[in-house]
Every structure is written in structure tokens, then in C-alpha cells.
Design an enzyme around this catalytic site. Sequence first.
Site, PDB file in Angstrom:
ATOM      1  N   LYS A  53      40.844  41.210  40.163  1.00  0.00           N
ATOM      2  CA  LYS A  53      39.376  41.226  40.251  1.00  0.00           C
ATOM      3  C   LYS A  53      38.919  40.826  41.649  1.00  0.00           C
ATOM      4  CE  LYS A  53      38.821  40.419  35.302  1.00  0.00           C
ATOM      5  NZ  LYS A  53      38.565  39.502  34.179  1.00  0.00           N
ATOM      6  N   GLN A  97      37.219  33.447  33.340  1.00  0.00           N
ATOM      7  CA  GLN A  97      38.312  34.179  32.707  1.00  0.00           C
ATOM      8  C   GLN A  97      38.655  33.540  31.365  1.00  0.00           C
ATOM      9  OE1 GLN A  97      39.521  37.010  33.876  1.00  0.00           O
ATOM     10  NE2 GLN A  97      41.090  37.263  32.311  1.00  0.00           N
ATOM     11  N   ASP A 120      30.124  39.831  33.103  1.00  0.00           N
ATOM     12  CA  ASP A 120      31.038  40.185  32.010  1.00  0.00           C
ATOM     13  C   ASP A 120      30.264  40.758  30.815  1.00  0.00           C
ATOM     14  OD1 ASP A 120      33.813  39.988  32.150  1.00  0.00           O
ATOM     15  OD2 ASP A 120      33.821  37.803  31.909  1.00  0.00           O
TER      16      ASP A 120
HETATM   17  N1  GUN Z   1      40.225  37.989  29.486  1.00  0.00           N
HETATM   18  C1  GUN Z   1      40.713  39.216  29.183  1.00  0.00           C
HETATM   19  N2  GUN Z   1      39.831  40.157  29.529  1.00  0.00           N
HETATM   20  C2  GUN Z   1      38.756  39.527  30.052  1.00  0.00           C
HETATM   21  C3  GUN Z   1      37.528  39.966  30.602  1.00  0.00           C
HETATM   22  O1  GUN Z   1      37.206  41.148  30.677  1.00  0.00           O
HETATM   23  N3  GUN Z   1      36.693  39.001  31.055  1.00  0.00           N
HETATM   24  C4  GUN Z   1      37.008  37.687  30.979  1.00  0.00           C
HETATM   25  N4  GUN Z   1      36.123  36.805  31.437  1.00  0.00           N
HETATM   26  N5  GUN Z   1      38.149  37.243  30.481  1.00  0.00           N
HETATM   27  C5  GUN Z   1      39.013  38.159  30.023  1.00  0.00           C
END
Ligand code: GUN
Length: 281
Positions: A53, A97, A120
Amino acid sequence: MTAQLIDGNALAAQTRADVARRVQALKARGVTPGLAVILVGEDPASHVYVRHKVKDSEEAGLHSVLERHPATLPEADLLARIDALNKDPAIHGILVQLPLPKHIDAARVIESISPAKDVDGFHVASAGALMTGQPGFWPCTPYGCMKMLESIGYELRGKHAVVIGRSNIVGKPMAMMLLAKSATVTICHSATQDLGALTRQADVVVAAVGKRNVLTADMVKPGAVIIDVGMNRNDEGKLCGDVDFDAVRRVAGWITPVPGGVGPMTRAMLLVNTLEAAERS
Ligand code: GUN
């Protein structure tokens, strides 16, 4: 019949290039979109995800900040960090996350993020906005799936879409997005009786369960569009989705591969949401 592939890598590359152009335009007006990514603990998969990311953000010209905290971080300290980022004008998007360590209430943490920075799309305000057709951030995975359908010029109006999986992150928002495009939507889940009877009626199937071979060739209507959100490992340790790809591709009209399908689009849509957060600010 062999299904045509919907190439997530190619579409994600196009999406990133488009974001990079819009980032340059925004920078020319004195605004650099900023993304803060918070990682708590040592989950190895989470480490890989957040690295991607941050790398994607930097390559698209965004300002990105990665905050790592030990698994022992008290919840109050995490909430205080989010409060500071909510107030930080250089940060337009905040991503915590998941999963979080067990002593932290993930729902409380998500609700502490300002909805204006919820890139998100996990905040209840974002979910409510999606459900009611108000402007807000859409969760990246289903949003990416919609972009994949759009990329093949697929007309959803009046079609039957079957979503397998009812998570807050994929299944439920996916169903809302398909409904907003006037598809007739069925949501299936672990208690659904005779899943195949429903999927065989579907013009579009989105499989988002997290289990191999949830969708097999006998469950697919010839020519259907198959979107595979799954991320699993097969017996040889190779990445695979929820769909029995080799067999289903002989029946379907369109299909997304794993890897190289929904995954890259999920990453790209985070950049889109962060850019839009900055454009709206
Ligand atoms: N953990 C697995 N996929 C995601 C996601 O798309 N966003 C976040 N914040 N955590 C995750």
C-alpha cells in the site's frame, strides 16, 4: 466456450496511471494527497499488505506515512494516534490494517476514524452512505470488482447477480453496489441451501468466501461473468481463489484470475479513494 479473462493487473495499472495524473494536477494547486497506514503487531501477511500500500502510494506521487506499533500498544494510545491524524491537514486518508490484536476493539478503532478520511470505507457512516446512495467512500475490494465489470462494458441493469459471502468488507457492500446499478441481487452464505440452484440462475457471480472450490463448473450458467475475490492456497501452496478456475473458465463468458484479478484492483482503489479524499478536502 472459453471465458475471456478480466485482467486485473492491466486495469490496475491504468487506474494507477490515472491517479498519478490527477495527483499531479492536485499538487499543482498546492495539495499533496496524504495517506497514513497504521500497522499494529507482527502479522506477516499484514506486513506484506501495508508495504504494498505504501509503495503503490509513493509510486502514484502521494505522500504516505507508515506507522508501526508493537502488538502490546494500548487501545487508548491507538485512538490518540488516530485523533491526531484526523486533525492533521497533510493526511487525507487513514487506514488501520486489520486484524488488530485481540485486546483492541476493532469496531471502536474504525469508528474513531473521521468519515472524511475513511479511505477503507469501513466506518458505519461509509456503510450508511453506500446503502442510501450518498457520497462517501466505498470499500476497495467491491469497488474494484465494480470497476472490473465496468471495464468489460457489462450492463448490470435487470441482471441477476449472486454474491457468495456476507462480510462487512466485501459481500454486503458488493451487494449494495450491484443493487445501485439495478441488478437483482441474491446474497448467499454458509447457511444457504442449494447454493448451486441459485448460482445457476446468475448472470454474475461474485465469490467472496475465502474457501477453495466454492464455485464449480456445474454451478455456473454458460456465459456468466465470474468475479473471484478469494485468496487461498492450494495443496501445492500456490495462490488460488474461491472458484475452480480451470473448469469454470470453460463455461463462463468472463472470469477474473487469481492472482492478477481482484487483488491488484483492491490496491488501486485505495489510491483512488485517497486521491478523492484529498480532492474533496
Ligand atoms: N486486512 C485485510 N484486508 C484489509 C483491507 O482492505 N483493509 C484493512 N484496513 N485491513 C485489511
